[in-house]
Scaffold this active site. Sequence first.
Site, PDB file in Angstrom:
ATOM      1  N   LYS A   1     -42.068   3.087 -41.187  1.00  0.00           N
ATOM      2  CA  LYS A   1     -41.778   2.984 -42.617  1.00  0.00           C
ATOM      3  C   LYS A   1     -42.365   1.686 -43.140  1.00  0.00           C
ATOM      4  CE  LYS A   1     -38.059   2.661 -45.981  1.00  0.00           C
ATOM      5  NZ  LYS A   1     -36.663   2.953 -46.316  1.00  0.00           N
TER       6      LYS A   1
ATOM      7  N   LYS B   1     -43.585   7.247 -43.252  1.00  0.00           N
ATOM      8  CA  LYS B   1     -43.289   7.120 -44.685  1.00  0.00           C
ATOM      9  C   LYS B   1     -43.947   5.877 -45.255  1.00  0.00           C
ATOM     10  CE  LYS B   1     -39.394   6.119 -47.594  1.00  0.00           C
ATOM     11  NZ  LYS B   1     -38.141   5.461 -47.628  1.00  0.00           N
TER      12      LYS B   1
HETATM   13  C1  PBG Z   1     -33.554   3.559 -48.448  1.00  0.00           C
HETATM   14  C2  PBG Z   1     -34.665   4.487 -48.743  1.00  0.00           C
HETATM   15  C3  PBG Z   1     -35.755   4.316 -49.587  1.00  0.00           C
HETATM   16  C4  PBG Z   1     -36.437   5.519 -49.596  1.00  0.00           C
HETATM   17  C5  PBG Z   1     -35.791   6.368 -48.712  1.00  0.00           C
HETATM   18  N1  PBG Z   1     -34.701   5.711 -48.186  1.00  0.00           N
HETATM   19  C6  PBG Z   1     -36.142   3.164 -50.449  1.00  0.00           C
HETATM   20  C7  PBG Z   1     -36.569   1.898 -49.862  1.00  0.00           C
HETATM   21  O1  PBG Z   1     -36.658   1.726 -48.648  1.00  0.00           O
HETATM   22  O2  PBG Z   1     -36.789   1.001 -50.656  1.00  0.00           O
HETATM   23  C8  PBG Z   1     -37.653   5.822 -50.416  1.00  0.00           C
HETATM   24  C9  PBG Z   1     -37.824   7.240 -50.824  1.00  0.00           C
HETATM   25  C10 PBG Z   1     -38.762   7.466 -51.945  1.00  0.00           C
HETATM   26  O3  PBG Z   1     -39.433   6.559 -52.470  1.00  0.00           O
HETATM   27  O4  PBG Z   1     -38.844   8.621 -52.347  1.00  0.00           O
HETATM   28  N2  PBG Z   1     -33.896   2.488 -47.649  1.00  0.00           N
END
Ligand code: PBG
Length: 324
Positions: free
Chosen positions: A195, A248
Amino acid sequence: MSSYPVSRPRRLRASENIRRLVRETQVTQDDLIQPLFVHAHETSPIPSMPGVFRFSVDNLLKEVEELIRLGVPGIILFGIPDTKDEIGSEAWNVDGIVPTALRRLKTTFSDQILLVADVCLCEYTSHGHCGALRDGCVDNDATLPLLTRISLAYAEAGADIIAPSDMMDGRIGAIRKALDTNGFSSRILMSYAIKHASAFYGPFREAADSAPQFGDRKSYQMDSSNSREAMKEAELDLQEGADILMVKPALPNLDLIYQARQSCHLPIAAYNVSGEYSMIKAAVANGWLDEEKTVTETLIAIKRAGADIILTYHAKDYLTWMNR
Ligand code: PBG
């Protein structure tokens, strides 16, 4: 292989029927998970994500009924709490928004659809970071017990899949152990393994009210420049007991989806995130892109790169088009 003029690749593109027969990649209902937001208020639209809502629990149930009818195998749930504090304690409140929604969904739909629960603290902390702070920094080891508490609360409420998105070191092992020692050894762990600290989460942070109040997430989410490090993250989560690995965001990381697919035997999920969704929606609203064609091409690209599972806000629309 013979070359032109004996070989004419256009022969296999000449009609829709031959194109159907030789098509290598198709995205079907079996590939998709729909993300959904829930809060304890009336349903309201999210301005930066046209077509996406913060649902009341009642409307969430209606939406999920519709998704089941369309053949969606799973949803991933994000809660927007009414209260936030330093350590995000509302996240593990068994009567909080996500456990409440999970219980209603499980009672109503039983096993008709998989319930995935995103586990993170950023929606629940007053500072908007994904863990507990010490001296202004996210304290990894102090955050792990908080994440295990959230995971247990969600498992208890009926989550089939626990999906930690916080990027703390060691959280997959800690959560697996907590689940196993509390009678939840059959629950699946889908790790947000790779991520990145990405600008593409912008609309989500508006939707979930989870933007960090100071600094950024770069000390825990990955630097998007790195692919060897991405494979290390995948390897560690595999060793710690993850069942599914996620990459992601999806589109800027098709190479990492491909690499993870090649180097690891677990199912690979890819999250087509909020910013990727909103870019298409904005261009469509301006009349610059054809929505159905652009979304279809996007989802095919993610699958062709190697994703077995795609989490996408387009899931409902895509299946509505497919079922037409
Ligand atoms: C929580 C989380 C996020 C997303 C999924 N879980 C945001 C982040 O990490 O700032 C992003 C999902 C999206 O942008 O659709 N940590």
